[in-house]
Enzyme design. Structure first.
Site, PDB file in Angstrom:
ATOM      1  N   GLY A  59     -24.791  27.744  -6.256  1.00  0.00           N
ATOM      2  CA  GLY A  59     -24.466  28.258  -7.443  1.00  0.00           C
ATOM      3  C   GLY A  59     -23.937  28.505  -7.601  1.00  0.00           C
ATOM      4  CB  CYS A  86     -24.975  29.473  -0.959  1.00  0.00           C
ATOM      5  SG  CYS A  86     -23.380  30.510  -1.182  1.00  0.00           S
ATOM      6  CE1 TYR A  87     -26.651  33.704  -8.557  1.00  0.00           C
ATOM      7  CE2 TYR A  87     -28.687  31.519  -8.732  1.00  0.00           C
ATOM      8  CZ  TYR A  87     -28.148  32.732  -9.235  1.00  0.00           C
ATOM      9  OH  TYR A  87     -28.152  33.657  -9.879  1.00  0.00           O
ATOM     10  CG  HIS A 176     -22.750  25.474   1.359  1.00  0.00           C
ATOM     11  ND1 HIS A 176     -23.426  25.377   0.465  1.00  0.00           N
ATOM     12  CD2 HIS A 176     -22.542  26.527   0.515  1.00  0.00           C
ATOM     13  CE1 HIS A 176     -23.670  26.369  -1.172  1.00  0.00           C
ATOM     14  NE2 HIS A 176     -22.509  27.120  -1.252  1.00  0.00           N
ATOM     15  CD  GLU A 178     -25.962  21.818   0.671  1.00  0.00           C
ATOM     16  OE1 GLU A 178     -25.658  22.513   1.925  1.00  0.00           O
ATOM     17  OE2 GLU A 178     -25.087  22.844  -0.168  1.00  0.00           O
ATOM     18  CB  SER A 229     -22.266  -4.489 -16.349  1.00  0.00           C
ATOM     19  OG  SER A 229     -21.743  -4.325 -14.669  1.00  0.00           O
ATOM     20  N   GLY A 230     -22.084  -8.052 -14.242  1.00  0.00           N
ATOM     21  CA  GLY A 230     -21.921  -7.705 -13.506  1.00  0.00           C
ATOM     22  C   GLY A 230     -21.430  -7.490 -11.965  1.00  0.00           C
ATOM     23  N   GLY A 231     -21.510  -6.110 -12.466  1.00  0.00           N
ATOM     24  CA  GLY A 231     -21.762  -5.183 -11.455  1.00  0.00           C
ATOM     25  C   GLY A 231     -22.897  -5.398  -9.705  1.00  0.00           C
ATOM     26  CB  VAL A 232     -24.000  -4.066  -6.928  1.00  0.00           C
ATOM     27  CG1 VAL A 232     -25.190  -4.049  -6.128  1.00  0.00           C
ATOM     28  CG2 VAL A 232     -21.889  -4.045  -6.422  1.00  0.00           C
ATOM     29  CG  ASP A 233     -25.240  -0.361  -9.862  1.00  0.00           C
ATOM     30  OD1 ASP A 233     -24.947   0.178  -8.944  1.00  0.00           O
ATOM     31  OD2 ASP A 233     -24.648   0.537 -10.374  1.00  0.00           O
ATOM     32  CB  SER A 234     -26.549  -4.534 -14.380  1.00  0.00           C
ATOM     33  OG  SER A 234     -25.255  -5.725 -14.271  1.00  0.00           O
ATOM     34  CE  LYS A 375     -22.127   0.772  -6.951  1.00  0.00           C
ATOM     35  NZ  LYS A 375     -22.322   0.386  -8.267  1.00  0.00           N
TER      36      LYS A 375
END
Ligand code: XMP
Length: 519
Positions: A59, A86-87, A176, A178, A229-234, A375
Site C-alpha cells: 500500500g 511490503c506494507y 513484491h 506478485e 453487447s456482442g462482447g465475450v462477457d455478456s 477476463k
C-alpha cells in the site's frame, strides 16, 4: 456446492496498485481468492468467507503516520496462515510488537537480490542459485521484528526481507512476489498455499456447475433479461444463464448507435444461429446519440450511457411478465474497482458502465454470474460452454462502445468515419495474421483536424490514432510492436479508403501509465 465450498484465500487490500496481481497469481494456481479493502475486513466478513489463509497487500501509506491503515486485529487471532507483502509486512510488524522506521535511507525501489539466512517451508525451491532476484518498492522498512519471528532471507538494504513465525504460520516479505520482476514469486505463493493446506480446485469446469446452481437458486421462477453487447462477457453470461434457467431468459441487444461496422448483424446472427434464446434487437441509437450531443467529458458520457442502458432494459423488462433481474457480464476487475471507489484505498480511474455508471436506484435486481472472474477465466468458461471460437477469440469491446474512442464531441459524421477506419484497421490486422496475437485493437478519432495534401488539393480532415495492445486481462497492457511496414501500409489504406481522415498516428503508451481506451 456454492462459492463457499471452495477453500477461500482472502486478500486484504491496503491500496497497492498491484494488489490485483496477487489475485491473478493465485487464480493461476487454481486457488479461489477474494480481494477486500482493509476497512471492510471485520469479524462479519471473516465468518462469511471463512478464509483458509490471508494475504496482506502492499500500500502507498506509511505505518508510521498516525491514522494510517491497520489490519483488523481479529485476523491475527483466528489461527489461519498469514502472508504480509511490503506494507502488509510493516503493518504486521507494527501490530505484533515489532518496529517500522521511515526517513532517509529506508527507501528501496527496483531490482534487489535476496540471500538465504534460515530455511523455511515458505522457501522450498528458492535459493537454488544462491540468490533470488526480487522487486522492492518501499519507502519505510522494518527495523525490528515482532516476538516469535525469525529471519529467513535478507538483502543488502533489507535485513528483514523474508521473515516468519513458523509456529503461528505467519510470514512476511518486504518485496513484491506478485510482480514478474520477482521471477520465482509464484513458487513462494505455491508454498504458502501448501502451508495453508488450500485445495487447488478452482477450475472453470467446476465453476460452471456452481454458477448454474447459484443462478437457479437466486432467480427461482422469475424472469431475467440480459443485456447483450456482442462482447465475450455478456455472451458468456447469456449462455450460462440460459443453461441454468432456459427460456426464463430473454436477451436484449441494444444498438446504441455506438457499435462497430456490421456488429449488430454479426451478434444477432450468431445468437440466432447457435442458440434458441429469445432475443430482442432494440435500435435505440436515436436516444443515445441525442443525449450525448454536445457532451465531451469522459465521465459524463459514461454516466449518460449507463443511465440510458438501464432505461432501455427497464422498458423491455416492463413488457415481460415477472421480469425481475437484469443480467450483466460484470467482471471481477470492475467489481474490485467499484468496491475501492466506494471507500477503498485506491482511486477510481473510470466508471465502467457495468458497475460505476449505474444509477443509484433501479427497478431490476442485478444478476452478475461472472463477477468473480477475470477476463481470461471468462474465455475459459466460454470454451467450457462451447461458444464458437470465433466469438471467444473476439477482441474485447467496451459497453460504451465508440463513444469512448471519440474524445471530444460525438457526432454521427465522426462515428461513421470511425466505423470505416476501424474496419480497415482490423482487416489489415487479420490479413497479416496478427488478430490472435493482439489482445485488443481499435482506432480512435481525435478531436483535431490537420492540413494535408492529396493529389493537387488541400485537405483539412481528422487525425486518428491506432491502438493495439497485448495483455492477459486488460489490467496491464503493452503496446503491440507492429513493423514499420505494417504501420505504413495501414496508414496509406486508411487515408485512401476512409474519407475524412488525413493523418494517422500510432499510440505507443503502455498501461499503466495509459489506459487501453482513450477515455
Ligand atoms: P481501460 O481503458 O480501463 O480498459 O484500460 C480495460 C478494458 O476494459 C474495457 N472497458 C470497458 N468494458 N464497459 C466495458 O464493458 C466499460 O465501461 C469499459 N471501459 C473500458 C476496455 O475496452 C479494455 O478492454
Amino acid at each position: 456446492m456454492n462459492i463457499n465450498s471452495y477453500d477461500c484465500l482472502l486478500i486484504v487490500d491496503f491500496g497497492s496498485q498491484v494488489t490485483q496481481l496477487i489475485a491473478r497469481r493465485l487464480r493461476e494456481l487454481d486457488v479461489y481468492c477474494e480481494i477486500h479493502p482493509y476497512q471492510n475486513v471485520n469479524e462479519h466478513l471473516l465468518s462469511q468467507l471463512s478464509p483458509k489463509a490471508i494475504i496482506l497487500s502492499g500500500g502507498p501509506d506509511s505505518v508510521t503516520r498516525d491514522g494510517s491503515p491497520r489490519a483488523h486485529p481479529v485476523i491475527f487471532d483466528i489461527g489461519v496462515p498469514l502472508l504480509g507483502i511490503c506494507y502488509g509486512q510493516q503493518v504486521m510488524m507494527q501490530q505484533l510488537g515489532g518496529e517500522v522506521k521511515s526517513g532517509v535511507g529506508t527507501a528501496e525501489f527496483g531490482k534487489a537480490f535476496v540471500e538465504r539466512k534460515n530455511s523455511s517451508d515458505l522457501l522450498k525451491g528458492w535459493f537454488l542459485d544462491q540468490k533470488e532476484q526480487v522487486w522492492m518498492s518501499h519507502g519505510d522498512h522494518v527495523s525490528s521484528i515482532a516476538p516469535g519471528f525469525e529471519v529467513f532471507g535478507f538483502s543488502p538494504n533489507a535485513p528483514y526481507a523474508i521473515i516468519g513465525d513458523t509456529n503461528r504460520r505467519f510470514y512476511a516479505v518486504q518485496f513484491h512476489p506478485e510482480v514478474h520482476h520477482t521471477p520465482n514469486g509464484q513458487t513462494l505463493f505455491e508454498n504458502f498455499i501448501s502451508i495453508a493446506d488450500i485445495e487447488q480446485n478452482w477450475t472453470m469446469e467446476a465453476y460452471r456447475e456452481v454458477a448454474i446452481k447459484k443462478i437457479r437458486e437466486e432467480v427461482g421462477s422469475k424472469k431475467v433479461i440480459c443485456g447483450l453487447s456482442g462482447g465475450v462477457d455478456s455472451s458468456v453470461a447469456a449462455v450460462l444463464i440460459h443453461e441454468a434457467i432456459g427460456d426464463q431468459l430473454t436477451c436484449v441487444f441494444v444498438d446504441h448507435g455506438l457499435l462497430r461496422q456490421g456488429e449488430a448483424e454479426e451478434v444477432v446472427t450468431m445468437f440466432k444461429e447457435n442458440y434458441n434464446i429469445p432475443l430482442i434487437h432494440a435500435d435505440e441509437s436515436k436516444i443515445f446519440l441525442k443525449e450525448l450531443e454536445g457532451q465531451s467529458d469522459p465521465e459524463t458520457k459514461r454516466k449518460i450511457i449507463g443511465r440510458l442502458f438501464i432505461d432501455v432494459f427497464q422498458k423491455y423488462a416492463n413488457k415481460i411478465e415477472n421480469a425481475e433481474f437484469l443480467a450483466q457480464g460484470t467482471l471481477y476487475p470492475d467489481v474490485i474497482e467499484s468496491v475501492s471507489f466506494k471507500g477503498g484505498p485506491s482511486v477510481t480511474i473510470k466508471s465502467h458502465h457495468n458497475v460505476g455508471g449505474l444509477p443509484e436506484t433501479m427497478g431490476l435486481k442485478l444478476l452478475e454470474p461472472l463477477r468473480e472472474l477475470f477476463k481470461d477465466e471468462v474465455r475459459a468458461l466460454g470454451r467450457e460452454l462451447k461458444l464458437p471460437e470465433s466469438f471467444i477469440g473476439r477482441h474485447p469491446f467496451p459497453g460504451p462502445g465508440l463513444a469512448i474512442r471519440c474524445p471530444g464531441n460525438i457526432t454521427r459524421d465522426k462515428l461513421e468515419i470511425l466505423r470505416k477506419a476501424d474496419a480497415v484497421y482490423i482487416d489489415q490486422i487479420r490479413k497479416h495474421g496478427l488478430y490472435n496475437e493482439i489482445w485488443q485493437a481499435f482506432v480512435a478519432i481525435l478531436p483535431v483536424r490537420t492540413v494535408g495534401v492529396m493529389g493537387d488539393g488541400r485537405t483539412y480532415d481528422y487525425a486518428c490514432t491506432l491502438r493495439a495492445v497485448t495483455s492477459v486481462d486488460g489490467m496491464t497492457a503493452d503496446y503491440y510492436p507492429f513493423s514499420h511496414e505494417f504501420l505504413g501500409e495501414t496508414a496509406t489504406r486508411l487515408i485512401n479508403e476512409v474519407e475524412g481522415i488525413n493523418r494517422v498516428t500510432y499510440d505507443i503508451t503502455s498501461k499503466p501509465p495509459g489506459t487501453i481506451e482513450w477515455e
